[in-house]
Design an enzyme around this catalytic site. Structure first.
Site, PDB file in Angstrom:
ATOM      1  N   GLN A 214      -2.931  -1.830   0.888  1.00 20.26           N
ATOM      2  CA  GLN A 214      -2.769  -3.099   1.613  1.00 20.26           C
ATOM      3  C   GLN A 214      -3.978  -3.424   2.486  1.00 20.26           C
ATOM      4  OE1 GLN A 214      -0.340  -5.178   1.071  1.00 20.26           O
ATOM      5  NE2 GLN A 214       1.174  -3.904   0.034  1.00 20.26           N
ATOM      6  N   LYS A 237      -2.989  -5.741  -6.611  1.00 19.18           N
ATOM      7  CA  LYS A 237      -2.766  -6.348  -5.300  1.00 19.18           C
ATOM      8  C   LYS A 237      -3.998  -7.080  -4.795  1.00 19.18           C
ATOM      9  CE  LYS A 237       0.438  -2.700  -3.877  1.00 19.18           C
ATOM     10  NZ  LYS A 237       1.771  -3.310  -3.827  1.00 19.18           N
ATOM     11  N   CYS A 377      10.084  -0.028  -0.453  1.00 20.58           N
ATOM     12  CA  CYS A 377       9.600   1.329  -0.695  1.00 20.58           C
ATOM     13  C   CYS A 377       9.197   2.037   0.598  1.00 20.58           C
ATOM     14  CB  CYS A 377       8.431   1.355  -1.690  1.00 20.58           C
ATOM     15  SG  CYS A 377       8.847   0.684  -3.289  1.00 20.58           S
TER      16      CYS A 377
HETATM   17  N1  PMP Z   1       1.029   1.935  -0.704  1.00 25.71           N
HETATM   18  C1  PMP Z   1       1.279   0.750  -0.145  1.00 25.71           C
HETATM   19  C2  PMP Z   1       1.011   0.558   1.320  1.00 25.71           C
HETATM   20  C3  PMP Z   1       1.781  -0.285  -0.940  1.00 25.71           C
HETATM   21  O1  PMP Z   1       2.046  -1.464  -0.390  1.00 25.71           O
HETATM   22  C4  PMP Z   1       1.998  -0.056  -2.322  1.00 25.71           C
HETATM   23  C5  PMP Z   1       2.528  -1.156  -3.211  1.00 25.71           C
HETATM   24  N2  PMP Z   1       3.784  -1.650  -2.876  1.00 25.71           N
HETATM   25  C6  PMP Z   1       1.706   1.191  -2.840  1.00 25.71           C
HETATM   26  C7  PMP Z   1       1.211   2.162  -2.005  1.00 25.71           C
HETATM   27  C8  PMP Z   1       1.909   1.524  -4.281  1.00 25.71           C
HETATM   28  O2  PMP Z   1       1.087   0.749  -5.064  1.00 25.71           O
HETATM   29  P1  PMP Z   1       1.288   0.805  -6.647  1.00 25.71           P
HETATM   30  O3  PMP Z   1       2.710   0.433  -6.884  1.00 25.71           O
HETATM   31  O4  PMP Z   1       0.331  -0.209  -7.153  1.00 25.71           O
HETATM   32  O5  PMP Z   1       0.978   2.183  -7.072  1.00 25.71           O
END
Ligand code: PMP
Length: 423
Positions: A214, A237, A377
């Protein structure tokens, strides 16, 4: 740099033109989950498939050569975007895989022979995380502890959504092998003082792993200035394609690390009963890599560079200040995380009194506002804050104050609807 010209930027994103539900203009405020993609990124990926498609680092033919060049050029562009050198940049599927790569390499190091023994995590060692981590930067460390007998410890989050750094004194010891923390919280928007934590972690000899999922998309990040040892981020992202992420690691550490995934392309020499490993970054890229996605991500980096990451950050900072004021001042709304825009990114999670986040999300969706609901999450963080779930609006370079207003109107509409139905 020039301020962000949002109207011009929006015209590069085909999806932002569409309508949803009953002919509602789409208000996309879910970039924290995944960003939308500009035409330039879609074109770059399509061009690779249409003209250069081949498995990289393999064939003897011209297409394989072109594909390999495109892949390695992409690595160099993406490395440049975060101030790194190409050989320090490993392509992964996403942030999750990048963090798993480090966690597995550190446990594999215990049995990978003398050359890797220095990095091995074992019984009695400690891994320090924080209460605000995304599951992607928590569960892999829990699992590393299960495999190795190491102990997981964590820094608390204060009531206003910051890390309680006063605990570092006690938590950082000679036993601390890894400090893993997020650069910017995907729930609270909090931007953490990574350099300060890294400096203190290094005093006790710990490795510092930063979740940049992020941060890298939203403000300038120079990995060499940050002071960390590893930084992980996701292409999807930051305007790039799905299916590609990055692990940046300091050269000497990558060289001292055993592989995570094994198979083709990552070997030195293979015998029937054992094998040796290639140098990084190839050592960590088993199998046919995601060249089209790398090319797309490089186009995303070029796009962001052309806009200017300082301008992106300034635009988001102004939106954050506006959103914190507008959403934070609503009656019956609790904003999670910092109450000012200082060291805070454009991600705002909130709860609405007496209305479940899923209901808030549905009222918003009916109005064309695409926000996220749930625990994002980050279940332990929600538990700590005393809420089961929240609604999250997250903004990016293509969002406007009108989008913030649409979120505010959505919240009001949910409040009106549920006030009426409960009478
Ligand atoms: N860390 C953070 C702070 C996130 O916002 C996210 C995505 N939601 C992730 C890790 C995981 O990213 P990815 O699903 O692309 O592996």
């Amino acid at each position: 740099s020039e301020p962000v010209d949002v109207a011009r930027i929006r015209s590069d994103f085909p999806i932002l033109d569409r309508t949803v539900r009953q002919d509602r203009a789409l208000v996309y405020v879910d970039s924290g989950a995944t960003s939308q993609k500009p035409r330039q990124v879609l074109d770059a990926e399509r061009d690779f498939y249409e003209r250069h498609n081949a498995a990289v680092h393999r064939g003897a033919h011209q297409l394989a050569e072109e594909a390999t060049d495109a892949y390695e050029d992409a690595r160099s562009t993406i490395a440049g975007f975060v101030g790194a050198r190409s050989e320090e940049l490993v392509f992964t599927k996403n942030t999750t895989e990048a963090i798993n790569l480090v966690a597995y390499a550190l446990s594999n190091a215990a049995t990978a022979g003398e050359a890797y023994a220095d990095l091995a995590v074992g019984p009695g060692d400690e891994i320090l995380v924080t209460e605000m981590e995304h599951h992607a930067n928590l569960v892999p460390w829990q699992q590393l502890c299960e495999r190795t007998g190491a102990r997981l410890r964590w820094l608390s989050v204060t009531a206003d959504g910051r890390l309680d750094l006063s605990e570092l004194e006690d938590l950082l010891t000679a036993r601390t092998k890894v400090v893993a923390l997020t650069h910017q919280s995907n729930v609270l928007g909090t931007i953490n003082p990574v350099s300060e934590v890294a400096a203190r972690a290094h005093e006790v000899g710990a490795l510092v792993v930063v979740d940049g999922a992020q941060s890298v998309p939203h403000f300038p990040v120079d990995v060499t200035q940050l002071g960390a040892d590893f930084v992980a981020f996701s292409g999807h992202k930051m305007l790039g394609p799905n299916g590609i992420g990055v692990l940046w690691g300091r050269s000497e550490l990558l060289s001292a690390m055993p592989p995570f995934l094994t198979g083709g392309s990552m070997i030195g020499v293979v015998y029937m009963d054992h094998s040796t490993w290639a140098e990084p970054p190839q050592r960590f890229e088993a199998g046919v890599p995601m060249a089209p996605q790398a090319v797309g991500l490089a186009a995303a980096c070029d796009y962001l560079t052309a806009v200017g990451m300082d301008a992106v950050a300034a635009h988001e900072h102004a939106l954050t200040a506006y959103a914190v004021k507008q959403i934070g001042s609503l009656d019956g709304v609790r904003l999670l995380g910092p109450e000012t825009a200082e060291n805070r990114g454009a991600t705002l999670s909130f709860t609405v009194d007496d209305i479940h986040p899923h209901d808030v999300g549905q009222v918003m969706d009916d109005r064309g506002v695409a926000a996220r609901v749930g625990h994002h999450c980050a279940w332990p963080l929600h538990r700590k804050l005393g809420v089961v779930a929240s609604t999250r609006a997250s903004f990016y370079l293509y969002n406007t104050e009108q989008d913030v207003d649409a979120v505010v109107e959505g919240i009001r509409a949910a409040q009106d609807f549920f006030a009426r139905t409960s009478k």
